[in-house]
Structures are given as structure tokens and as C-alpha cells.
Design an enzyme around this catalytic site. Structure first.
Site, short mmCIF file in Angstrom:
data_model
loop_
_atom_site.label_atom_id
_atom_site.label_comp_id
_atom_site.label_asym_id
_atom_site.label_seq_id
_atom_site.Cartn_x
_atom_site.Cartn_y
_atom_site.Cartn_z
N THR A 37 0.82 -1.22 0.00
CA THR A 37 0.00 0.00 0.00
C THR A 37 0.85 1.26 0.00
O THR A 37 0.53 2.22 -0.72
CB THR A 37 -0.95 0.05 1.23
N ASP A 84 7.87 -3.41 4.52
CA ASP A 84 7.45 -3.77 5.87
C ASP A 84 8.66 -3.82 6.78
O ASP A 84 9.76 -4.17 6.35
CB ASP A 84 6.81 -5.17 5.85
N CYS A 122 2.83 7.57 10.45
CA CYS A 122 1.78 8.37 9.83
C CYS A 122 1.07 9.28 10.82
O CYS A 122 0.80 10.45 10.53
CB CYS A 122 0.78 7.47 9.12
N HIS A 179 -5.87 10.47 8.96
CA HIS A 179 -5.87 10.31 10.42
C HIS A 179 -6.30 11.63 11.05
O HIS A 179 -5.74 12.69 10.78
CB HIS A 179 -4.47 9.98 10.93
N ASN A 195 -2.64 10.19 5.76
CA ASN A 195 -1.66 9.27 6.33
C ASN A 195 -0.76 8.59 5.31
O ASN A 195 0.34 8.17 5.66
CB ASN A 195 -2.36 8.20 7.19
#
Lengths: 357, 357, 357, 357
Positions: B14, B85, B151, B247, B335
């Protein structure tokens, strides 16, 4: 316990619908009259109502004829529950009280009135004693107004009461709420505001939490029928989130004279027992506060926990110490049960048990 | 400005997808290599990727062949953006840096490393200067690691920086977040957890906000390549809400030495200009902070405001004085733009302008 | 192409907002006048409007003063786009047309009028020729009304036109829609009806799809200014789902004289080119129909595909043979672009290119 | 009725959780053993399970120790309900049956096996008679496998059975489904696929509806233990929508030999009574089909109607004549009650009443 005849004002609205859901199978209260606006009066309830509850409309009310919200229609009622909008509640509830009817109201209109009790049923039912002076001042032997708190206030005062009982006065409380859409009625919040969104504003809500908390957690000076607000400083920030039912709050607490550990707090919340429970009221929860421990770090959640104790409990989790305040935690209330209609019903149950209704 | 060749690590995830969306039309950065896991390597990007962005997949990447995340594939790249990640970022990013490649990473692995700058591009680009000592220590002339913040941290530090610049040190900050699901990647949060629900817990998130805020708002002692954390006490409570991107944070601030009025705060936020803007970087927002006044009491909202300034602004509203802290307000960050991929890109733009990349 | 001055009626509503979003950067149309209700007239646009678009309000309109929807305010406009509610569109649009203004309307009021073209811009722009007889009958040299289809109709007629062109008359079409909430305006659908729910009813919608499809896919007998409905039998079932933008339809088709294979259908949809594209209109999509093949069995999806071709394409996927009809597939339209405001704009572009505006 | 001891396989999954919710207060079935994967075996149920039901976990199971899904753990059980995933159900259920245990399974594995009944309890409980030949063939006196249908099939066959009984064979059925996320288990569908979105594809689902409908509505030739599929042509299109529980279907029906009016259809659905009701089974709904008339044009809706008759009814509304088929309507099933666990439980109740279990 003798069965009381009850009426419901504003029966077609969202709070009214929840009153009926909770009253339909109630062993002590029997629904006798449904009142709503002139537009609905004269129709069958099922035709007058856009039913929006997840559970089906109770059979017993579907074919009742809706009445206008006038005193003469409710004279047989021992108790009148009011789910009226505040636009109408002020005048109608006063008329009902003056006609010697006992009104148990969810509306905000009389919450701040000196001789009117503002009661969350698992918190401050001792405030109901002020009904005596309310009646004396109005020369009534039965007529009265009892109010319950704003829905979001309930999520705050239940754990705070337990903590105040255990650790003494609370100095400061910071609250950030994430509130469900059912709190805004129907049609209420537009879906264009709620899909893929949060609205960080609910008109008037923050002031209600900040003020009501102090009356509910305060004492009552019965001789002069005045309530004493606590000195607690409460700061609230309110948000609307895409949840049907269940207000979730992040709460931070600083005590005036104590610094309890997380396990002290956990214990105090877990062991808290309210008067409504001691009186063995029908709707009283077995646990007033359902506490989640570290094994459930992501609870309470609205969808999973709002029905705890049939919606009459407040659920608390994520209790941890705080670097600014003493302790912080998450609190959840079912906003239309303990936060609205259910509060009224359990308040009435307590008042009946105490001989006040 | 000369065009730099860039690679993207973790290009199918993502964050990687957002890197590509933002880089596709970038005038200064040209996508040269896409890297992903062994499972994806060798496939066309469009076949290897479950594209989940609202805007269509950029044409220019659809038919590129995905490479493994190995140094030899990226040697032509002036800059390598990493959306890896954290499970993989630690080793791969170090390998790349040691091979004299410049890594601009969104992963958390090196954020707390003393000589690695942790930069929100509209806040603390002066921290990039530490790259010199990072290279010196590693005997590299180009290779380095630059990180951007978590984020949710971005939504906090942008307004705090403006306030700190204007009113001096911040004593205490309380933050309650309502965070979007895109922050958890794909598949990330189950829909059963997000429909009609809020989850009051995000693993590790509160600690990130509390720690990163203090490094980002702190100074840097370049001679010893050490960062100085601020003394600010930060307390964070994090919630996941059913929002795609954006967010939203409720922030309360107490200053050490000042008590600015609401209008002072409004003015300071509105007038804040970051170095990225002064350097006229391509992605820099015209307004680093978009401020809503009393005429918009219900803003910012994620769906309506996350795209302000193409996602590179933080939006602030509901500024009001607070009874516990000095001031409280609502803050919104996109975010995956300023909170992730966009931060990396704008950090790289600033570093290029400053001759560091 | 010369720049035309345009006005927008109903500029503060949801369709009006989308008109402005699409017109703000338009090279051929310059926004000259914004019209809205008497309640809004006289205010700045930014004060009169509850902006609900995901992209920020265009700067150029924010400080324009809103005018009442009266002819005299719009006399300078070459084209007047109407996003009016049908309650007001009937009278206002007629007044405008009679005052020799060219009205391009999204309202339903004149869609079924014999000499008024009902046009989806990537389907039947040849119907615009009837403007000549419309003007002749009304003794006007410029004034006219052009309508576009209902939002959900657009998702049906674009693929059907391609299929009709390739395989001849269509015998039967069954349509089940899943429609976005933006189609209902603001506040529109209550969030209590849309969270954790689907509403299987949209008033009047099924009839619109069934009737409009037959006019749009039919011919026009220009000499008598009458439209000829097709003989296609259309059956529609409409549902409202919790999606912001993008109507998704399950469509089953039986041809009168052909039984094309799945790959024939895929090819016909993929190769379809509309007149708007041939005329190279600014807003015309490069692909009128974006076709997904078997490698993407779960597409199109509203959130991921509604922006295909800036919302001017219809996306089609899951083409498969059917045991009752000949073929079935899924179709997606951006309901406020090609399904509403965008259709009006592209219709106007075509009419200008053809010398009709 | 004597109380039967029951076990639940796959007790920690979503279907398993629903089994426990429905069994917790069941007067005839007593939960004796909970089985789950090796990973869960040995733990307390409350520790092994991520509980995702809206109602709290039943107290009686919370502290039970989870067992592995092995025959020896379940020997005391009169009935074993299986909520296993199809990956495991094939082997485990066969082992259990061969060990002479009676398995009532929600898994798909044996639904199409000739001598295994595929039963929706308010539709075709006469198919249970084939258990005799199933046991005979396997030389068992108690061991057997009973399956219930796929969740979405249930919404189709209940109204179709009522119509077939009243108006004879059904020629063609077109079904478009809008299915809830609970049907995909946990974590199941990603929230990134379900917020602001519809996914027009569910793997394998359309084939299940098309095939199972024909077995369930067909007859059984007991002598050869073979089921006779109906000649009905069924075409299904399946979509996933952001709803927690409740599959909503748009269904169009053409009869072979009849053309009943809308009121005929309404009457047939309303008057339909299944064998489970006639046998007065505990979980049998009072109304197998809850029919909404024209006064409720927007019903059934998942959130409001899925709990009708405790989830054991199918709700039908919007009955109207169709221009392509004879009649069309909307149908709703609670996918985890009548569409899954509830079906198994009521099937077992019927089988017990008939002396087959």
C-alpha cells in the site's frame, strides 16, 4: 412488585422506539399510552413510525393508536416516559408535571433545574430524594420530573463514580468521544457525512458532558433542594463516527489526593456496585462496569460490547497509567440504553422501589 | 533541477502503491526500478499487484517488470524509496546503504538510530544535515538512510512545530487519534472489525507518537551526530475508525512559558512556513497548515479535507482554549501522503535542493 | 475552440458542486455566473455552500457571489448548465429557454419531451440534431434545452449501445443496480439507513432506467422531431448501497437476432468508439468502455474504478454467457460525472463542435 | 423431548460462534464438547477464540476446554454440529460418520453426494429420509452426514418452494445477491475492500446457488437414494456489500405453467408453512416467510429485518410483476442463522422429531 401503567411521549422517535423495545417485555411496566406529534396522532403505531431498531417492532405496540401528547390522554399512567425532542419537551413535560403526572424524561430541558434530579441509574440514584422538595414546591403529591443524562455523559460518570468512591475527589478529567449516529435521531446524520468519514463536532455536546458530570458526581443538599457541583475540571472533545449504537470514550483522570495503581483502578471499577443493583431492580446490570484486562487490549468495541448486560453496563478497558494525568482508559456506553431510554426505565424502577413513584 | 532516477522497494504494497501514484507525474524523479518480494519478482507490475488506490494505476508502471529487492538491481538509482514492511526493511535498507545507495525509507526500523534523520518534511528538514556524519561514520559518499515519521506522528508535529516556533517549549501534549484503515496495509484490518465499529487499539502506535514527536521537535547536535529529544511530555491514545485515508487527531497542548490566545494560535498556525516551502520544492504545499476558523466548526473531516494541498498539508480546526491544557484543536493528516510516501518524496526533494542527495 | 461563458443553476447542490469541480479547469468553458435559491443568492459561494466533494472547492468560485436563478442574471452566458432539483427545474429551465438561453440540464423534467434530446454523450449525440426542430417550434435561434440521462441509466446504455451497434437489436435486458448515496443529494440518505445496510428501493428509479434506455438507444425522426423508442424490454431493480460515488449494475442481455460469444462481446465493448471521442472533445474519454477480462474477476469496483477516464468511462467486467439471457456482465458508472454533471458538460462540448451551441 | 448431548466442530470460527450462540439456551441440545484446530486445542474457549458476535460470548462455553477434532473426544455426543472450513471438513466429517457419529454439517464438501441430504429446514426436510439408505450403505445404525445449504441459497429456495408448491414447476430464476461480510468468516474480507465499495464477485458462490437450488427443490428417489434435480434454469450473480449479517437478493421468477398475479404470489408466500413448523420444532419460525406489502416499499433491509423470527425466517418484499419474467421480488436471509448454523440446528431438531437422530 405491582405493575405500573406507563405512557411514552415521543414514541415514534428513535429514543421512543428504544423505550418501547425495552418496555415491551418489562415485568413491572405495562405500556398503556403512546404519544407523538399531531402528525402521527390517530394513526396506528406501525403506520406512524419509521421503525429503525435492529430488533423487530414489538407486536404489542404495532396496533396501538398513537395519541397526541396531551395530559388528558395520559391520566391513567403511573409513569410517563418522555423521549421528546427538546423543542417540545420544555412545555409538554411541564404541563404533565403540573397535572400531577410523573415524567421520566430523556430531554435536556430540565436537567439543570435546581430541584430536578439528573440521574444515571448506576451512579447517583440518591439524587432522586430531591423529588420530595420538587413536589413540595409545586404542591403536588405525585407529579414530578426526573431526568437522565446526555448519552455521552453516562460513559463518563459511571467509571468516575467508582473511582471517586474509591480514591476520593477527582481533580481533572479529559474526555474524547467517538459517538454513534443513533444519538442524533432519524434522519439525523447524513450518510454523506458518515461514510469514509469522522465529523469532529457535535453541537452542544461538549458542554453537556462538562456540566452534567459535575452535577451527577456532586452531592445534594436536600433541605434546600440544591445540587452541589463537584470541583472537577472536565474537558471534552466530541466526534461523530460511523457506528450505529455505542459511544466510545478515551478518558484520562487525575485525582486530587490519590495516585492509585492500574490494578487499584481495575479493582475499584470491577467491584463497583450501584444502588440500583443492591435494590435488585429488574433492569439493573449484574455488573455495572464490565472491565477488560490486558488479555483483551483492543476492547471494549462498540459492535462487540455495547450489548453487555443488555446495554445497562458501561464497559471499560485499556486501563493504563498516564504521563500527564494519573490513569487513562477507554469507556463504552450503549447510548440509547444506559445513555437514554434504559436510564429512564431503570431510574423509574429505582424510584418505585424507594417509594418515590 | 536535474532529473533523478529512483527505485521503489516494496512497490506492490500500500505504501509502495502510493509512492508510485505520487512519482508517476513527478518532474524531478523518474521511476527506474520497482522492487518487491521474491513472490512478485519477475512478474509485470500490473500482474504482481493488488492495486487498492482510488486513482487508477499509472500507465508507466503497469508493464514494468518487478525486480527482487537486491542491490544489484538498483545500482542505477540516485534515490531508492522504501515502502518495505519493517520485517524486511532492517536488513535490506542496511544492505542498500552499505552499497552506497541513498535510501529514503518509510519503515520504522532506523527512526530511532542516532545518526539517522527522522524527518517530517514540513517540520524539521534541518535534521537532514546529520547525513554528513552518517556518511562519514560509514565511509560512504552517497549511501545513507533517511526516515520519515509514523503516519499519525505527522498530524501531531506539524502544528506543534508551528506553535513551538511561536510560543516556545511545549510542556505537555495529549493526543487521541482516529486513524484510517489504509495505515494498516492490505488486507490489514478485517471488515468485521471496521463496519459499525471502532477499535480502540493499534499495536505500538502510541509509543511511536510519544517518542517520535520528541525527536522531530528536538534539536540536533551535528558534531556528535546525536539528536536531542525535547522535554515535552506526550500522551497518546490511538483508535482505528472506518475511514479509508486520513488520520484525525484531538490534540491538547500546554506550553511551558506562554499562554497564547486562540487567535494567537490561529495566527501562528496559519502563518507557519516550512523550509520545504521556502526552497520551493515541487511537492511542497502552498500552505503547510490549512486552518479552519469558527465559520467551519465541524472541520477538518477526513473525506473532505485529506486532499488539501494534494495531501501535503495538515488541516487544523476547532481551535479553542482548554480548561486543563492551554489550547485544544483537531488535526488531520493524509496518512499515506504526508504521513508516509509523500513525506519520503518531499524529504528527498529537500535533500536534493540542499545538495545532500 | 473559442471559450464560452457558462452559468450554473443549482450551483450549491451536489450536482452543481460537481459541475463546478469539472468546469474549474475547463479550457473551453469559463464560469461566469452561479445561480442558486433565494436563500443563497447574495452570499459568497463559499458561504452559501456545504461543500461535500472529496476534492477541495475550486478557488475561482469560492468568492463569487451567488445569483438568483433568474434570466436577467444569466444573459451573458453562452451555455447554462442546470443542476436544479426537479421541483424547480420545470419552470426555471423553460423560462431560460424561452429567453433564448441554451440550457443543458441534468433534471428529469424535460427528458421525455418529444423535441428535447436525452443524450448520454458517449452514446447518442446524434440526437442533438433535434435541437433544430426544437428551436424552430419555439421561434428561437439559440435557446434550447438539452437533457442528459438519469445517473443509473448511463451505466446501462453505454455498453448496450456498443452491443446494439455490433450485434443488432436487443430483445431483453435485466438490470439490478447497487447505487451510491451521492445520487440522492445532500443530506439525502440518512446514515441510519446506510451503515450495515442496503435499501432495496429508490423511488422512481426503476421506471427511469426502463424508459430512458429505450429513448436513448432509439432513433430520431428529425422531420417530425419525434424520437422512436426501441422495442427492447427492460426490467430494472434498484438498490441503495453504502458507497459514496459509483453506481454498479448487474446486467443480463438477450439479443433479438444474434448470439455473440463472450469474446465477441468483450471485443465489441473494447472497440466501441463514440462520436464524442471522434470529435476529440476535451472531456471525452480515451476509452468509452474500460473492459476488465478474466484476469480481474472481481472488477469493476466502485472505489477502485469510478475514476477511470476521469469518470467519463463506463467500466465493464465479469462478461460471461448466461443460461437465461445470452450474456451477463457488471457495469460501473461514476454517477455524478458521466451519470450527471459530466454528461452535461460533454454533451455541451459535442454540441459546440457540431455548431449547435 | 429428551435432551441430546451435542458437540461443535470448528467452534472458534464464525459459524462455530453462531452455533454456540444459538445452542447456549437451547432446551433440547446441551453443549458437551467444543472442537477446533490443534492450535486451539487445550486452551479455554474464551482464550482460543476471537469472539466476533454482536451478543456476548455465552457464559457456559467461556471456560470449556477446547478439544481437537478427533472422534475419541466426541464419542458421548448424540449430534455433532460442524462449522469446519471445507479444507478440513471432508476428512474429519467422514471419520466422524464412519465412527457412527451423526454429523450435521454446514460445510460444502458433501452437499452434492448422492445419499447425503442437502436440507434447508423450512424447505425440504422430507429429504432427510434418505438418511436410512445412507446408513444402510455404510453399515451404520446412527452415523450419518446431514448438510445444509450455502448461505445465499437459503434466501432463494424458501420463497421458491412456497411458489413451486402453489403454482407448479419454475421455469427460470434470475438471482442477484448482495451478501454480508460475515459469510466470509474472520478475518475474511479486508476493510479496504468494503468501505465505500461493493465487490461484484464471490468465488464459487454463483455455482452453489445455481446447483443447490435444483437439488433442494427437487425430489428424492429413496429406493435408489438418488436426488432428482429440478429442471429449473437458475442464473446467479453475486456481490459482496458492506453489511455485517444478512444476504439480500433480487429474484425474478418465470413459472412453467402458471402466471400468478402479484396478490396470488403474496398470498402463497404468506401462507406457506413448512414441516419444521408443523412438527413444532423449538427453533422453527412462526412465519417461515415474513412478507412486506406495498405499505413498506423499501423492505426487507438487512439491518432491520435479518432478526425476523430470530433469524429463521426469510423476509420477502417488493413483490411485483415483471416484464421479462412473471414476478420479481426482494428476499433476505440471516446468512449465519437460517443460512448456516441455524439451519443445522433446526435440521437436527426435525431429524430428532422424525426419529432419525
Amino acid at each position: 412488585m405491582v405493575v405500573k401503567k406507563v405512557g411514552v411521549l415521543g414514541a415514534t422517535g428513535t429514543v421512543g422506539q428504544r423505550f418501547l423495545t425495552l418496555l415491551a417485555d418489562h415485568p413491572n411496566f405495562k405500556i398503556a399510552v403512546l404519544g407523538a406529534s399531531a402528525r402521527s396522532a390517530g394513526k396506528l403505531y406501525k403506520e406512524a413510525t419509521k421503525w429503525k431498531q435492529t430488533s423487530p417492532m414489538p407486536k404489542m405496540v404495532a396496533d396501538m393508536t398513537v395519541k397526541p401528547c396531551e395530559v388528558k390522554e395520559f391520566t391513567e399512567c403511573d409513569i410517563v416516559f418522555s423521549g421528546l425532542d427538546s423543542d417540545f419537551a420544555g412545555e409538554i413535560e411541564k404541563n404533565f408535571r403540573d397535572a400531577n403526572l410523573a415524567v421520566v424524561s430523556n430531554a435536556k430541558n430540565y436537567r439543570r433545574t435546581p430541584n430536578v434530579p439528573l440521574v444515571v441509574p448506576t451512579v447517583n440514584t440518591e439524587h432522586l430524594d430531591v423529588l420530595k422538595s420538587q413536589r413540595r414546591e409545586n404542591n403536588l403529591d405525585h407529579g414530578c420530573i426526573i431526568t437522565n443524562s446526555n448519552c455521552s455523559t453516562a460513559a463518563v460518570v459511571v467509571p468516575l463514580k467508582a473511582l471517586q468512591d474509591a480514591f476520593g475527589p477527582i481533580d481533572k478529567v479529559s474526555v474524547v468521544s467517538m459517538q454513534a449516529i443513533s444519538g442524533a435521531g432519524y434522519p439525523g446524520v447524513s450518510s454523506l457525512d458518515m461514510l469514509d468519514n469522522v465529523v469532529p463536532y457535535i453541537s452542544g455536546e461538549e458542554d453537556k458532558i462538562e456540566w452534567e458530570t459535575r452535577k451527577i458526581l456532586g452531592g445534594v443538599n436536600e433541605s434546600v433542594s440544591a445540587f452541589e457541583l463537584t470541583d472537577t475540571v472536565v474537558s471534552a472533545q466530541c466526534n461523530r463516527v460511523p457506528v450505529i449504537d455505542g459511544h466510545l470514550m478515551c478518558i484520562s483522570v487525575k485525582f486530587a489526593n490519590a495516585t492509585p495503581s492500574v490494578s487499584d483502578v481495575h479493582k475499584a471499577l470491577n467491584e463497583y456496585v450501584s444502588e440500583a443493583q443492591k435494590l435488585d431492580c429488574h433492569s439493573a446490570p449484574k455488573q455495572a462496569i464490565v472491565v477488560f484486562d490486558d488479555s483483551c487490549p483492543d476492547r471494549p468495541q462498540p459492535r462487540l460490547d455495547r450489548e453487555n448486560q443488555q446495554g445497562y453496563a458501561v464497559s471499560v478497558g485499556r486501563i493504563r497509567s498516564d504521563s500527564i494525568f494519573d490513569v487513562k482508559f477507554v469507556s463504552l456506553v450503549h447510548n440509547t440504553v444506559l445513555g437514554a431510554a434504559g436510564a429512564g426505565i431503570l431510574n423509574a424502577e429505582v424510584a418505585v422501589k424507594k417509594g418515590l413513584l
